[in-house]
Design a protein around this motif. Structure first.
Motif, PDB file in Angstrom:
ATOM      1  N   GLU A 149       0.842  -1.209   0.000  1.00 40.73           N
ATOM      2  CA  GLU A 149       0.000   0.000   0.000  1.00 40.73           C
ATOM      3  C   GLU A 149       0.872   1.253   0.000  1.00 40.73           C
ATOM      4  OE1 GLU A 149      -2.766  -0.104   3.217  1.00 40.73           O
ATOM      5  OE2 GLU A 149      -3.647  -1.999   2.550  1.00 40.73           O
ATOM      6  N   ARG A 150       1.929   1.242   0.812  1.00 39.82           N
ATOM      7  CA  ARG A 150       2.835   2.399   0.824  1.00 39.82           C
ATOM      8  C   ARG A 150       3.529   2.555  -0.524  1.00 39.82           C
ATOM      9  NH1 ARG A 150       4.242   0.440   6.056  1.00 39.82           N
ATOM     10  NH2 ARG A 150       6.160  -0.417   5.180  1.00 39.82           N
ATOM     11  N   TYR A 151       3.874   1.436  -1.161  1.00 43.22           N
ATOM     12  CA  TYR A 151       4.478   1.482  -2.496  1.00 43.22           C
ATOM     13  C   TYR A 151       3.501   2.091  -3.500  1.00 43.22           C
ATOM     14  CZ  TYR A 151       6.289  -0.089  -6.987  1.00 43.22           C
ATOM     15  OH  TYR A 151       6.719  -0.124  -8.277  1.00 43.22           O
ATOM     16  N   LYS A 152       2.233   1.654  -3.412  1.00 45.42           N
ATOM     17  CA  LYS A 152       1.227   2.196  -4.326  1.00 45.42           C
ATOM     18  C   LYS A 152       1.029   3.690  -4.083  1.00 45.42           C
ATOM     19  CE  LYS A 152      -3.427   1.454  -6.014  1.00 45.42           C
ATOM     20  NZ  LYS A 152      -4.662   0.728  -5.880  1.00 45.42           N
ATOM     21  N   GLU A 153       0.963   4.100  -2.797  1.00 41.12           N
ATOM     22  CA  GLU A 153       0.817   5.520  -2.475  1.00 41.12           C
ATOM     23  C   GLU A 153       2.024   6.303  -2.975  1.00 41.12           C
ATOM     24  OE1 GLU A 153       0.242   5.855   1.721  1.00 41.12           O
ATOM     25  OE2 GLU A 153      -1.690   4.826   1.681  1.00 41.12           O
ATOM     26  N   ALA A 154       3.214   5.739  -2.756  1.00 38.52           N
ATOM     27  CA  ALA A 154       4.433   6.428  -3.215  1.00 38.52           C
ATOM     28  C   ALA A 154       4.447   6.539  -4.734  1.00 38.52           C
ATOM     29  CB  ALA A 154       5.678   5.682  -2.722  1.00 38.52           C
ATOM     30  N   THR A 155       3.978   5.482  -5.411  1.00 44.54           N
ATOM     31  CA  THR A 155       3.918   5.518  -6.881  1.00 44.54           C
ATOM     32  C   THR A 155       2.927   6.589  -7.336  1.00 44.54           C
ATOM     33  OG1 THR A 155       4.428   3.162  -6.941  1.00 44.54           O
ATOM     34  CG2 THR A 155       3.511   4.117  -8.934  1.00 44.54           C
ATOM     35  N   ASP A 156       1.762   6.659  -6.654  1.00 47.11           N
ATOM     36  CA  ASP A 156       0.774   7.686  -6.998  1.00 47.11           C
ATOM     37  C   ASP A 156       1.351   9.087  -6.770  1.00 47.11           C
ATOM     38  OD1 ASP A 156      -1.039   5.734  -7.672  1.00 47.11           O
ATOM     39  OD2 ASP A 156      -2.136   5.822  -5.766  1.00 47.11           O
ATOM     40  N   LYS A 157       2.016   9.258  -5.626  1.00 49.65           N
ATOM     41  CA  LYS A 157       2.607  10.568  -5.334  1.00 49.65           C
ATOM     42  C   LYS A 157       3.694  10.907  -6.345  1.00 49.65           C
ATOM     43  CE  LYS A 157       1.630  10.728  -0.407  1.00 49.65           C
ATOM     44  NZ  LYS A 157       2.197  10.757   0.946  1.00 49.65           N
ATOM     45  N   LEU A 158       4.466   9.892  -6.744  1.00 48.59           N
ATOM     46  CA  LEU A 158       5.499  10.121  -7.755  1.00 48.59           C
ATOM     47  C   LEU A 158       4.873  10.544  -9.079  1.00 48.59           C
ATOM     48  CD1 LEU A 158       8.467  10.005  -8.642  1.00 48.59           C
ATOM     49  CD2 LEU A 158       8.113   7.588  -9.177  1.00 48.59           C
TER      50      LEU A 158
END
Length: 186
Positions: free
Chosen positions: A71-80
């Motif tokens: 989930e943090r990876y997905k959030e980080a990808t979205d933020k990126l």
């Protein structure tokens, strides 16, 4: 290498070790050791169940950690992705500002050139007017000097040639001219 560090007489029992090829004997000994250790340390089957529960809890913790990490990876990808979009917008805005700045500079440059041309024309006109004025003034000064010089010479010529009789005739002539001018104006 071991021989150089540890003297060979240090391992006297090493020669007694060997490979036991009797499978029945080997498995029974291993099984006995494992069961006795489980009974001694684990207090029987009850601890096997708690060990199973412990492993299940550990498995759930690891799975939960993996899900959180995903989930943090997905959030980080979205933020990126959002940051890349903002970066792209900023680049576009910077390009617009640069282009507007360059066009503004070009307009101001043309305006300055135009103003400089007008100032140059005004200065040229002013210079020409000043030159004409100075020419007229010089011509007027020369005229006055020539007139003064001519009057001086005429006066000298008259004084050298004028006698009493000529002087009387001249006065009479000018008086006659003045009377004629006075009668025509009435």
């Amino acid at each position: 290498m071991i021989n150089s560090v540890i003297p060979p007489g240090y391992w006297p029992l090493a020669g007694n070790f060997g490979l036991n090829t009797n499978l029945l004997e080997t498995n029974l000994i291993n099984l006995g050791v494992v069961l006795s250790l489980l009974v001694y340390f684990g207090k029987g089957i009850k601890n096997l169940l708690s060990l199973s529960n412990l492993l299940n809890n550990r498995k759930q913790t690891i799975l939960s950690t993996i899900r959180d990490a995903e989930e943090r990876y997905k959030e980080a990808t979205d933020k990126l992705g959002q940051a890349r979009i903002r970066l792209q917008r900023a680049k576009v805005k910077a390009d617009e500002i640069r282009v507007n700045g360059l066009s503004q500079m070009e307009r101001e440059k043309q305006e300055l050139i135009h103003v400089a041309d007008e100032d140059s024309k005004r200065l040229e006109d002013s210079k020409n007017a000043t030159i004409r004025f100075e020419e007229q003034r010089a011509i007027e000064q020369v005229r006055q000097q020539v007139s003064c010089l001519a009057l001086e010479r005429a006066s000298e010529a008259l004084n050298s040639r004028l006698n009493g009789e000529l002087h009387s005739r001249m006065i009479d002539y000018h008086i006659g001219l003045l009377r004629a001018m006075e009668s025509t104006t009435d």
